[in-house]
Design a protein around this motif. Structure first.
Motif, short mmCIF file in Angstrom:
data_model
loop_
_atom_site.label_atom_id
_atom_site.label_comp_id
_atom_site.label_asym_id
_atom_site.label_seq_id
_atom_site.Cartn_x
_atom_site.Cartn_y
_atom_site.Cartn_z
N GLY A 5 76.62 23.70 -37.88
CA GLY A 5 76.13 22.40 -37.70
C GLY A 5 75.26 22.10 -38.90
N PHE A 6 75.65 22.51 -40.10
CA PHE A 6 74.73 22.20 -41.29
C PHE A 6 75.76 21.38 -42.30
CE2 PHE A 6 76.48 26.64 -41.29
CZ PHE A 6 77.27 26.60 -42.34
N ASP A 7 75.19 21.00 -43.47
CA ASP A 7 75.90 20.46 -44.58
C ASP A 7 76.94 21.55 -45.22
OD1 ASP A 7 76.97 19.35 -46.77
OD2 ASP A 7 75.03 18.56 -47.65
N GLU A 8 78.13 21.45 -45.08
CA GLU A 8 78.91 22.35 -45.60
C GLU A 8 79.25 22.39 -46.99
OE1 GLU A 8 82.82 22.83 -43.59
OE2 GLU A 8 81.64 23.30 -41.62
N THR A 9 78.78 21.32 -47.71
CA THR A 9 78.76 20.98 -49.19
C THR A 9 77.51 21.84 -49.73
OG1 THR A 9 77.39 19.04 -49.13
CG2 THR A 9 79.93 18.94 -48.94
N ASN A 10 76.56 22.15 -48.72
CA ASN A 10 75.45 22.84 -49.47
C ASN A 10 75.01 23.76 -48.30
OD1 ASN A 10 73.04 23.92 -50.91
ND2 ASN A 10 71.91 22.13 -50.50
N PRO A 11 75.78 24.95 -47.95
CA PRO A 11 75.54 25.90 -46.95
C PRO A 11 74.00 26.50 -47.12
CG PRO A 11 77.91 26.31 -47.75
CD PRO A 11 77.06 25.42 -48.68
N PRO A 12 73.25 26.72 -45.81
CA PRO A 12 72.11 27.22 -45.87
C PRO A 12 71.97 28.84 -46.06
CG PRO A 12 72.46 26.92 -43.73
CD PRO A 12 73.76 26.42 -44.70
N TYR A 13 72.54 29.27 -47.31
CA TYR A 13 72.58 30.85 -47.61
C TYR A 13 71.45 31.20 -47.53
CZ TYR A 13 77.30 29.48 -49.40
OH TYR A 13 78.83 28.94 -49.31
N ALA A 14 70.21 30.89 -48.04
CA ALA A 14 68.92 31.53 -47.87
C ALA A 14 68.80 31.86 -46.56
CB ALA A 14 68.03 30.67 -48.50
N ALA A 15 68.81 30.78 -45.56
CA ALA A 15 68.30 31.02 -44.18
C ALA A 15 69.23 32.10 -43.54
CB ALA A 15 68.42 29.69 -43.37
N TRP A 16 70.45 32.29 -43.91
CA TRP A 16 71.42 32.94 -43.31
C TRP A 16 71.23 34.44 -43.76
CZ3 TRP A 16 74.65 33.79 -39.37
CH2 TRP A 16 75.71 34.57 -39.54
N ALA A 17 70.98 34.57 -44.94
CA ALA A 17 70.72 35.85 -45.53
C ALA A 17 69.37 36.39 -44.85
CB ALA A 17 70.47 35.93 -47.19
N GLY A 18 68.46 35.64 -44.80
CA GLY A 18 67.17 36.05 -43.94
C GLY A 18 67.41 36.60 -42.55
N SER A 19 68.39 35.88 -41.74
CA SER A 19 68.54 36.15 -40.63
C SER A 19 69.27 37.54 -40.38
CB SER A 19 69.38 35.07 -39.99
OG SER A 19 68.75 33.81 -39.73
N VAL A 20 70.31 37.62 -41.28
CA VAL A 20 71.02 38.96 -41.19
C VAL A 20 70.07 40.08 -41.71
CG1 VAL A 20 73.16 40.16 -41.97
CG2 VAL A 20 73.28 37.71 -41.70
N SER A 21 69.42 40.13 -42.57
CA SER A 21 68.57 41.13 -42.98
C SER A 21 67.57 41.45 -41.94
CB SER A 21 67.63 40.66 -44.35
OG SER A 21 66.78 39.73 -44.07
N GLY A 22 66.98 40.54 -41.18
CA GLY A 22 66.21 40.68 -40.16
C GLY A 22 66.90 41.66 -38.91
#
Length: 292
Positions: free
Chosen positions: A241-258
């Protein structure tokens, strides 16, 4: 320019093993990048789909000795500086300090520059380095060529225990290393930084014992779902549900590291997190009581 970002991690391996994992190209291809080439003291490069702007290597080695490795890294037209520093902690543990220049919290929040991923990119990379050194499976890396943000993780713990640790504020704050306030019901708050300070997202779907979806606004909806798997728990997590032209990679990486630390929370006897108090300009440091 702001002070450099620093991350500190205690790794369960002797300093020689950590040094080898940081400098051996075959090991780098396991925990860090799709491609890596190292010829010390002249070359240190990594690239590929798991690296920001990974179409080609953009690193230039600046310094290497027994305890320090420093390189320049060109990102979004700016030459940043990255440094790994190692310190032995007894014979079987090593403290790694990652120092990264040119990290800006505003770029992380807005997605205006790929440099905004640096803090969570390195958090995830170090979490996978820790898993690699412990002989554990890695958690999914970020694919910077894809807008599909989806992964799976197998946790050696009962499903009810995993669900509790994902929905109880105290437990979630412990393994994530940052205060989290959770109201585990539809319409409840999910507050990074706690209920009194921080952004409160909204729980929009909940199946007790099995599933939760949280709406984070522009960065999309995060959903995790649990399933039994041969006595263990399979955790599937998706961001959509995000803008696929600018994926929220920072938020995703933070979630996965957690989630890497969540697995350790359940599987490591006498658990303590790998993370020591962080130094991230613009963000509060990790609480000392959560960092161990």
């Amino acid at each position: 320019m702001s002070e450099p970002m620093k991350l500190h991690a205690r790794l369960a391996a002797p300093i020689d093993a950590v040094r080898r994992a940081l400098t051996d190209p075959a090991e780098l291809r396991v925990w860090l990048a799709e491609h890596a080439e190292v010829e010390l003291p002249g070359r240190y490069e990594f690239w590929g789909r798991f690296t920001p702007e990974g179409d080609a290597p953009h690193q230039r080695l600046l310094h290497v000795d027994d305890d320090t490795l420093r390189f320049a890294w060109l990102l979004d037209g700016v030459e940043t500086t990255t440094e790994f520093a190692l310190r032995a902690e007894g014979a079987e543990a090593t403290v790694l300090t990652l120092t990264q220049s040119h990290f800006d919290v505003n770029e992380m929040m807005s997605g205006s520059s790929i440099r905004g991923v640096l803090q969570t990119f390195w958090s995830l990379a170090i979490a996978n380095l820790a898993a690699h050194l412990e002989g554990a499976p890695l958690v999914p890396k970020v694919d910077f060529t894809s807008a599909e943000l989806r992964g799976e993780l197998l946790i050696d713990a009962p499903m009810a225990k995993v669900y509790e640790s994902l929905t109880d504020s105290e437990q979630a704050s412990a393994w994530f290393g940052y205060p989290i306030g959770i109201e585990p019901w539809v319409g409840g708050r999910y507050a990074m930084g706690g209920f009194d300070a921080g952004y409160a997202a909204k729980v929009i779907d909940l199946e007790p014992g099995r599933k939760m979806s949280v709406d984070w606004g522009p960065t999309g909806v995060v959903t995790w779902e649990l399933a039994e798997s041969a006595g263990k728990t399979r955790l599937t997590f998706v961001q959509s549900g995000f803008d696929e032209t600018n994926p929220p990679y920072a938020a995703w990486a933070g979630s996965v590291s957690g989630l890497a630390e969540l697995r350790r929370f359940h599987e490591v006897a006498d658990w303590r997190p790998i993370w020591l108090p962080a130094e991230i300009p613009g963000l509060e440091p990790q609480p000392a009581d959560a960092a161990g």
